[in-house]
Design an enzyme around this catalytic site. Structure first.
Site, PDB file in Angstrom:
ATOM      1  N   ASP A  12      -0.910  -8.856  -1.811  1.00  0.00           N
ATOM      2  CA  ASP A  12      -1.902  -7.533  -2.116  1.00  0.00           C
ATOM      3  C   ASP A  12      -1.579  -6.475  -2.183  1.00  0.00           C
ATOM      4  OD1 ASP A  12      -4.959  -7.439  -1.202  1.00  0.00           O
ATOM      5  OD2 ASP A  12      -3.775  -5.710  -0.314  1.00  0.00           O
ATOM      6  N   GLY A  51       3.436  -5.037   5.528  1.00  0.00           N
ATOM      7  CA  GLY A  51       4.286  -4.195   4.603  1.00  0.00           C
ATOM      8  C   GLY A  51       5.554  -4.016   5.064  1.00  0.00           C
ATOM      9  N   TRP A  81       0.845  -0.986  -0.158  1.00  0.00           N
ATOM     10  CA  TRP A  81      -0.080   0.083  -0.031  1.00  0.00           C
ATOM     11  C   TRP A  81       0.962   1.393  -0.031  1.00  0.00           C
ATOM     12  CZ3 TRP A  81      -2.186   1.940   5.309  1.00  0.00           C
ATOM     13  CH2 TRP A  81      -2.967   3.137   5.176  1.00  0.00           C
ATOM     14  N   SER A  92      -3.016  -3.090   8.235  1.00  0.00           N
ATOM     15  CA  SER A  92      -2.569  -2.385   9.344  1.00  0.00           C
ATOM     16  C   SER A  92      -2.770  -3.184  10.925  1.00  0.00           C
ATOM     17  CB  SER A  92      -3.444  -1.223   9.716  1.00  0.00           C
ATOM     18  OG  SER A  92      -2.671  -0.205  10.253  1.00  0.00           O
ATOM     19  N   TYR A 151      -2.821   2.298  -5.774  1.00  0.00           N
ATOM     20  CA  TYR A 151      -1.826   2.404  -4.864  1.00  0.00           C
ATOM     21  C   TYR A 151      -0.590   3.184  -5.611  1.00  0.00           C
ATOM     22  CZ  TYR A 151      -3.794  -0.944  -1.435  1.00  0.00           C
ATOM     23  OH  TYR A 151      -4.411  -1.347  -0.294  1.00  0.00           O
ATOM     24  N   GLN A 164       7.162   5.080  -1.186  1.00  0.00           N
ATOM     25  CA  GLN A 164       7.949   5.373  -0.045  1.00  0.00           C
ATOM     26  C   GLN A 164       9.451   4.723  -0.175  1.00  0.00           C
ATOM     27  OE1 GLN A 164       6.480   3.823   3.450  1.00  0.00           O
ATOM     28  NE2 GLN A 164       7.341   5.167   4.858  1.00  0.00           N
ATOM     29  N   THR A 215       9.588  -1.982   4.463  1.00  0.00           N
ATOM     30  CA  THR A 215      10.687  -0.854   3.509  1.00  0.00           C
ATOM     31  C   THR A 215      11.917  -1.656   3.572  1.00  0.00           C
ATOM     32  OG1 THR A 215      10.844   0.117   5.705  1.00  0.00           O
ATOM     33  CG2 THR A 215       9.411   1.134   3.921  1.00  0.00           C
ATOM     34  N   GLN A 270     -11.716  -6.727   3.458  1.00  0.00           N
ATOM     35  CA  GLN A 270     -10.600  -6.545   4.126  1.00  0.00           C
ATOM     36  C   GLN A 270     -10.661  -5.178   4.770  1.00  0.00           C
ATOM     37  OE1 GLN A 270      -6.386  -4.645   1.862  1.00  0.00           O
ATOM     38  NE2 GLN A 270      -7.094  -6.679   1.051  1.00  0.00           N
ATOM     39  N   LEU A 294      -0.182  -3.552  12.627  1.00  0.00           N
ATOM     40  CA  LEU A 294       0.547  -3.010  13.418  1.00  0.00           C
ATOM     41  C   LEU A 294       0.071  -1.576  13.694  1.00  0.00           C
ATOM     42  CD1 LEU A 294       3.928  -3.952  11.906  1.00  0.00           C
ATOM     43  CD2 LEU A 294       2.490  -5.312  13.727  1.00  0.00           C
TER      44      LEU A 294
END
Length: 327
Positions: A49, A283, A21, A205, A54, A27, A285, A176, A207
């Site tokens: 997903d 997700g 996302w 989400s 996005y 990012q 990084t 979802q 977290l």
């Protein structure tokens, strides 16, 4: 990794899914995105997903390139439709034109001939539900979509969509929603309705936008480079950044320590303890974040641990079903 059936269907997915996302196409650079996808694959994640909207459609393209060369039969690729992807009046919503054209565009960007789960990203109050579900059914019959799901639909909308899907000879198998220790708005209405209708939750989400990792501390500035400092991503985290919430989250550290888990692992394991949850979307990084989160797979939290979490968080938990995200 462990795997679960999605809804009342024959589709098996990894109980931890990889989502892009706020990362791919935005990012993080593409090299980092590819490294995170490789880490997910190495960890046994088979479920990926994304959504057409996005990063202005770039996220689908990045994921398509990252998964190129993988055995397609070993993957479950999910995407979504609803939000605007162009300037025109038909470049949005759940009308037949947009649903059909967006599906074709997603297939091109994802470099695949079918989407395993095509999801209505929100409920569209401006389009008859019959039109939307018929468009989905036609895509299923054309072999371009295997299963149909929704995202952030309310209980009554899920029930109506599931009934229409049955009438059309297809299955609505998933919803979802946002779901975490701090955000439990699906528990009172959406989950019971979904269980009756044969619909699973694929939660985003878990977290709470990173708050449940414990890296944000009350009275302190967010760490440099964290999601809370990002102008785009940061707007989604603000509701969790109050000092009373951050203080309670810090009090979860002893709970995680006693179990030998990181804070992130505890948070993911908590959402997976709900029997109506088929997968938690993570997700990343950096690949290390993937490696850490996937260790929550298969973790079982005992009743005393769940009670202790509830006691720690107390009244900072949001439970109001009316807070379900709207279009």
């Amino acid at each position: 990794m462990e795997y679960r059936r999605l809804g009342r269907s024959g589709l098996t997915i990894s109980e931890i899914a990889y989502g892009n996302w706020l990362t791919h196409g935005g990012q993080v650079e593409e090299d980092a995105a590819q490294a995170c996808v490789r880490a997910a694959l190495d960890a046994g994640i088979t479920t990926f997903d994304t959504a057409d909207v996005y990063a202005g459609t770039r996220a689908e393209s990045v994921l398509g390139r990252a998964l190129a060369g993988q055995r397609r039969e070993g993957l479950e690729v999910f995407t979504k439709v609803y939000w605007p992807t162009g300037p025109g009046p038909n470049d949005r919503g759940l009308g037949r034109k947009h649903v059909t054209e967006s599906c074709e565009a997603s297939l091109r960007r994802l470099q695949t001939d079918h989407i395993d789960l095509y999801q209505a990203h929100r409920y569209d109050e401006t389009v008859p539900l019959e039109e939307t579900m018929t468009a989905f059914a036609d895509l299923v019959r054309a072999g371009k979509v295997l299963y149909v799901g929704v995202s952030e639909w309310r209980a009554e909308e899920i029930a109506a969509g599931a009934a229409l899907a049955r009438d059309l000879g297809i299955q609505l198998i998933s919803n979802q929603p946002q779901y975490s220790m701090l955000w439990r708005v699906i528990e009172d209405e959406v989950v019971p309705t979904s269980q009756r209708e044969g619909v699973s939750q694929i939660v985003w989400s878990p977290l709470a936008q990173g708050v449940l990792t414990g890296k944000y501390r009350p009275g302190e500035q967010p760490p440099e480079g964290s999601r809370a400092t990002d102008p785009e991503a940061g707007r989604f985290i603000r509701r969790f950044m109050a000092d009373d919430v951050l203080t309670r989250v810090q009090e979860l550290r002893p709970v995680a320590d006693d179990l030998g888990l990181s804070m992130a692992q505890l948070a993911v394991a908590w959402v997976l303890r709900n029997e109506n949850v088929a997968a938690a979307i993570i997700g990343a990084t950096r690949p290390e974040q993937v490696h850490d989160n996937v260790k929550a797979a298969g973790v079982r939290l005992e009743a005393d641990v769940l009670a202790r979490i509830d006691e720690v968080l107390g009244d900072v938990v949001e439970r109001d079903p009316a807070k379900t995200a709207r279009g």
